[in-house]
Design a protein around this motif. Structure first.
Motif, PDB file in Angstrom:
ATOM      1  N   SER A  99       5.541  11.967   4.442  1.00 59.55           N
ATOM      2  CA  SER A  99       6.601  11.091   3.923  1.00 59.55           C
ATOM      3  C   SER A  99       6.633   9.803   4.734  1.00 59.55           C
ATOM      4  CB  SER A  99       7.964  11.787   4.014  1.00 59.55           C
ATOM      5  OG  SER A  99       8.330  11.953   5.381  1.00 59.55           O
ATOM      6  N   ILE A 100       7.286   8.800   4.174  1.00 56.72           N
ATOM      7  CA  ILE A 100       7.499   7.545   4.898  1.00 56.72           C
ATOM      8  C   ILE A 100       8.311   7.813   6.157  1.00 56.72           C
ATOM      9  CG2 ILE A 100       8.683   5.298   4.808  1.00 56.72           C
ATOM     10  CD1 ILE A 100       6.061   5.312   3.288  1.00 56.72           C
ATOM     11  N   GLU A 101       9.286   8.705   6.053  1.00 57.99           N
ATOM     12  CA  GLU A 101      10.112   9.030   7.216  1.00 57.99           C
ATOM     13  C   GLU A 101       9.265   9.600   8.338  1.00 57.99           C
ATOM     14  OE1 GLU A 101      10.857   9.965   4.020  1.00 57.99           O
ATOM     15  OE2 GLU A 101      12.402   8.443   3.743  1.00 57.99           O
ATOM     16  N   ALA A 102       8.296  10.459   7.996  1.00 55.70           N
ATOM     17  CA  ALA A 102       7.410  11.032   9.023  1.00 55.70           C
ATOM     18  C   ALA A 102       6.550   9.943   9.659  1.00 55.70           C
ATOM     19  CB  ALA A 102       6.541  12.126   8.405  1.00 55.70           C
ATOM     20  N   LEU A 103       6.067   9.027   8.851  1.00 52.95           N
ATOM     21  CA  LEU A 103       5.283   7.897   9.374  1.00 52.95           C
ATOM     22  C   LEU A 103       6.128   7.062  10.331  1.00 52.95           C
ATOM     23  CD1 LEU A 103       2.958   5.810   9.483  1.00 52.95           C
ATOM     24  CD2 LEU A 103       3.824   4.897   7.309  1.00 52.95           C
ATOM     25  N   LEU A 104       7.346   6.720   9.912  1.00 56.70           N
ATOM     26  CA  LEU A 104       8.217   5.894  10.744  1.00 56.70           C
ATOM     27  C   LEU A 104       8.649   6.629  12.009  1.00 56.70           C
ATOM     28  CD1 LEU A 104      10.351   4.170   7.974  1.00 56.70           C
ATOM     29  CD2 LEU A 104       8.479   3.173   9.313  1.00 56.70           C
ATOM     30  N   ASP A 105       8.867   7.940  11.917  1.00 58.60           N
ATOM     31  CA  ASP A 105       9.195   8.726  13.111  1.00 58.60           C
ATOM     32  C   ASP A 105       8.041   8.691  14.105  1.00 58.60           C
ATOM     33  OD1 ASP A 105      11.722   9.422  12.224  1.00 58.60           O
ATOM     34  OD2 ASP A 105      11.133  11.433  11.564  1.00 58.60           O
ATOM     35  N   CYS A 106       6.828   8.883  13.607  1.00 63.01           N
ATOM     36  CA  CYS A 106       5.647   8.833  14.466  1.00 63.01           C
ATOM     37  C   CYS A 106       5.525   7.456  15.108  1.00 63.01           C
ATOM     38  CB  CYS A 106       4.396   9.174  13.653  1.00 63.01           C
ATOM     39  SG  CYS A 106       2.860   9.036  14.591  1.00 63.01           S
TER      40      CYS A 106
ATOM     41  N   LEU B 275       8.482  -1.508  13.316  1.00 63.94           N
ATOM     42  CA  LEU B 275       8.903  -0.545  12.295  1.00 63.94           C
ATOM     43  C   LEU B 275       9.283  -1.228  10.990  1.00 63.94           C
ATOM     44  CD1 LEU B 275      10.850   2.039  14.483  1.00 63.94           C
ATOM     45  CD2 LEU B 275       8.560   2.237  13.520  1.00 63.94           C
ATOM     46  N   LEU B 276       9.935  -2.390  11.074  1.00 62.09           N
ATOM     47  CA  LEU B 276      10.262  -3.121   9.853  1.00 62.09           C
ATOM     48  C   LEU B 276       8.998  -3.568   9.124  1.00 62.09           C
ATOM     49  CD1 LEU B 276      13.301  -5.322  10.873  1.00 62.09           C
ATOM     50  CD2 LEU B 276      13.256  -3.568   9.113  1.00 62.09           C
ATOM     51  N   ARG B 277       8.036  -4.046   9.878  1.00 62.31           N
ATOM     52  CA  ARG B 277       6.771  -4.481   9.250  1.00 62.31           C
ATOM     53  C   ARG B 277       6.033  -3.295   8.655  1.00 62.31           C
ATOM     54  NH1 ARG B 277       4.425  -9.040  13.503  1.00 62.31           N
ATOM     55  NH2 ARG B 277       5.972 -10.646  12.979  1.00 62.31           N
ATOM     56  N   LEU B 278       6.016  -2.189   9.358  1.00 60.38           N
ATOM     57  CA  LEU B 278       5.344  -1.002   8.826  1.00 60.38           C
ATOM     58  C   LEU B 278       6.034  -0.511   7.561  1.00 60.38           C
ATOM     59  CD1 LEU B 278       3.198   1.169   9.123  1.00 60.38           C
ATOM     60  CD2 LEU B 278       4.734   2.386  10.681  1.00 60.38           C
ATOM     61  N   LYS B 279       7.332  -0.477   7.598  1.00 61.72           N
ATOM     62  CA  LYS B 279       8.099  -0.052   6.404  1.00 61.72           C
ATOM     63  C   LYS B 279       7.848  -0.961   5.220  1.00 61.72           C
ATOM     64  CE  LYS B 279      12.750   1.464   5.222  1.00 61.72           C
ATOM     65  NZ  LYS B 279      14.145   1.567   5.694  1.00 61.72           N
ATOM     66  N   GLY B 280       7.662  -2.252   5.484  1.00 60.77           N
ATOM     67  CA  GLY B 280       7.371  -3.186   4.412  1.00 60.77           C
ATOM     68  C   GLY B 280       5.939  -3.110   3.910  1.00 60.77           C
ATOM     69  N   GLY B 281       5.036  -2.620   4.757  1.00 61.73           N
ATOM     70  CA  GLY B 281       3.635  -2.591   4.405  1.00 61.73           C
ATOM     71  C   GLY B 281       3.138  -1.297   3.787  1.00 61.73           C
ATOM     72  N   VAL B 282       3.831  -0.204   4.069  1.00 59.38           N
ATOM     73  CA  VAL B 282       3.454   1.101   3.517  1.00 59.38           C
ATOM     74  C   VAL B 282       4.676   1.662   2.811  1.00 59.38           C
ATOM     75  CG1 VAL B 282       2.583   3.420   4.020  1.00 59.38           C
ATOM     76  CG2 VAL B 282       1.787   1.483   5.392  1.00 59.38           C
ATOM     77  N   THR B 283       4.514   1.936   1.547  1.00 59.49           N
ATOM     78  CA  THR B 283       5.642   2.407   0.739  1.00 59.49           C
ATOM     79  C   THR B 283       5.367   3.799   0.179  1.00 59.49           C
ATOM     80  OG1 THR B 283       4.754   1.395  -1.246  1.00 59.49           O
ATOM     81  CG2 THR B 283       6.253   0.053   0.081  1.00 59.49           C
ATOM     82  N   ALA B 284       6.418   4.431  -0.299  1.00 65.58           N
ATOM     83  CA  ALA B 284       6.284   5.757  -0.908  1.00 65.58           C
ATOM     84  C   ALA B 284       5.561   5.649  -2.186  1.00 65.58           C
ATOM     85  CB  ALA B 284       7.663   6.371  -1.164  1.00 65.58           C
TER      86      ALA B 284
ATOM     87  N   MET C 138       0.835  -1.160   0.000  1.00 61.12           N
ATOM     88  CA  MET C 138       0.000   0.000   0.000  1.00 61.12           C
ATOM     89  C   MET C 138       0.890   1.236   0.000  1.00 61.12           C
ATOM     90  SD  MET C 138      -2.618   1.093   3.043  1.00 61.12           S
ATOM     91  CE  MET C 138      -3.776  -0.042   2.380  1.00 61.12           C
ATOM     92  N   THR C 139       0.497   2.228  -0.747  1.00 62.15           N
ATOM     93  CA  THR C 139       1.279   3.462  -0.775  1.00 62.15           C
ATOM     94  C   THR C 139       0.916   4.336   0.417  1.00 62.15           C
ATOM     95  OG1 THR C 139      -0.323   4.745  -2.054  1.00 62.15           O
ATOM     96  CG2 THR C 139       1.318   3.427  -3.310  1.00 62.15           C
ATOM     97  N   LEU C 140       1.793   5.270   0.724  1.00 67.20           N
ATOM     98  CA  LEU C 140       1.539   6.218   1.807  1.00 67.20           C
ATOM     99  C   LEU C 140       0.276   7.016   1.512  1.00 67.20           C
ATOM    100  CD1 LEU C 140       2.434   7.499   4.460  1.00 67.20           C
ATOM    101  CD2 LEU C 140       3.815   9.099   3.099  1.00 67.20           C
ATOM    102  N   GLU C 141       0.086   7.421   0.266  1.00 64.20           N
ATOM    103  CA  GLU C 141      -1.112   8.174  -0.111  1.00 64.20           C
ATOM    104  C   GLU C 141      -2.377   7.362   0.179  1.00 64.20           C
ATOM    105  OE1 GLU C 141      -3.139   9.829  -4.185  1.00 64.20           O
ATOM    106  OE2 GLU C 141      -0.952   9.954  -4.023  1.00 64.20           O
ATOM    107  N   GLN C 142      -2.362   6.078  -0.174  1.00 66.03           N
ATOM    108  CA  GLN C 142      -3.512   5.215   0.106  1.00 66.03           C
ATOM    109  C   GLN C 142      -3.730   5.072   1.617  1.00 66.03           C
ATOM    110  OE1 GLN C 142      -1.917   1.902  -2.094  1.00 66.03           O
ATOM    111  NE2 GLN C 142      -3.477   2.086  -3.711  1.00 66.03           N
ATOM    112  N   PHE C 143      -2.650   4.875   2.351  1.00 63.58           N
ATOM    113  CA  PHE C 143      -2.732   4.748   3.804  1.00 63.58           C
ATOM    114  C   PHE C 143      -3.336   6.003   4.427  1.00 63.58           C
ATOM    115  CE2 PHE C 143      -0.694   5.208   8.041  1.00 63.58           C
ATOM    116  CZ  PHE C 143      -1.266   4.122   8.662  1.00 63.58           C
ATOM    117  N   ASN C 144      -2.905   7.164   3.956  1.00 66.91           N
ATOM    118  CA  ASN C 144      -3.416   8.434   4.482  1.00 66.91           C
ATOM    119  C   ASN C 144      -4.915   8.598   4.241  1.00 66.91           C
ATOM    120  OD1 ASN C 144      -1.046   9.461   5.629  1.00 66.91           O
ATOM    121  ND2 ASN C 144      -0.409  10.435   3.729  1.00 66.91           N
ATOM    122  N   ARG C 145      -5.432   8.021   3.162  1.00 72.12           N
ATOM    123  CA  ARG C 145      -6.843   8.186   2.804  1.00 72.12           C
ATOM    124  C   ARG C 145      -7.770   7.190   3.503  1.00 72.12           C
ATOM    125  NH1 ARG C 145      -5.179   8.487  -2.946  1.00 72.12           N
ATOM    126  NH2 ARG C 145      -6.080   6.405  -3.045  1.00 72.12           N
TER     127      ARG C 145
END
Length: 165
Positions: free
Chosen positions: A39-46, A156-165, A1-8
């Motif tokens: 950004s993905i970085e903002a998601l991972l920071d949160c 964080l590894l799972r989240l990074k693998g599940g939501v991409t830019a 899933m893209t970050l844009e899709q996740f945000n929506r």
């Protein structure tokens, strides 16, 4: 899933995406409510900030979903599938190492009253066995923050693998 899709996504849908990363309701809610991310970085920071610290009850709850190292996760849910993929990366474990992991798992559970947890991704079975052997020397006061850190790394590894830019 893209970050844009996740945000929506609706909050409940976002929670469903986050839950396989680590089933800690507070963590899931904090991230879902903090959207949208730029950004993905903002998601991972949160996600990293929400995971620091995990309190003891959250750790125990999350550990209930983790199989022993070297054992295949049961079930067909997303978390079990992620766990199987992470442990599959260990490759074939020879019988000696498998037996030592099993014995180490039992010793760890007897000492700490919970499964041994380590981020398996990127580690060999020999490396995991060495870490398990070392961590068996820890006191609960020393071990608890290590377990929390391993849970953060896995989430964080799972989240990074599940939501991409």
């Amino acid at each position: 899933m893209t970050l844009e899709q996740f945000n929506r996504l609706q909050p409940a849908e976002a929670a469903a995406v986050l839950r396989p990363c680590i089933d800690v309701p507070r963590w899931i809610e904090e991230i879902a409510l903090a959207r949208p991310f730029t950004s993905i970085e903002a998601l991972l920071d949160c996600a990293g900030n929400a995971a620091d610290p995990f309190v003891e009850a959250e750790i125990e709850s999350a550990l209930a979903h983790h199989p022993r190292i070297g054992e295949r996760a049961a079930g067909s849910n997303a978390e079990a599938e992620l766990s199987r993929a992470e442990q599959a990366a260990l490759g074939d474990t020879d019988a000696q190492v498998a037996a030592e992991l099993a014995a180490g798992n039992r010793a760890y559970e007897e000492k700490f009253g919970r499964v041994f947890l380590i981020r398996a991704a990127g580690r060999s079975s020999h490396e995991i066995l060495a870490v398990l052997t070392q961590r068996l020397q820890n006191t609960p006061e020393t071990e608890n923050p290590i377990v929390a850190q391993q849970l953060r790394e896995i989430a964080l590894l799972r989240l990074k693998g599940g939501v991409t830019a």
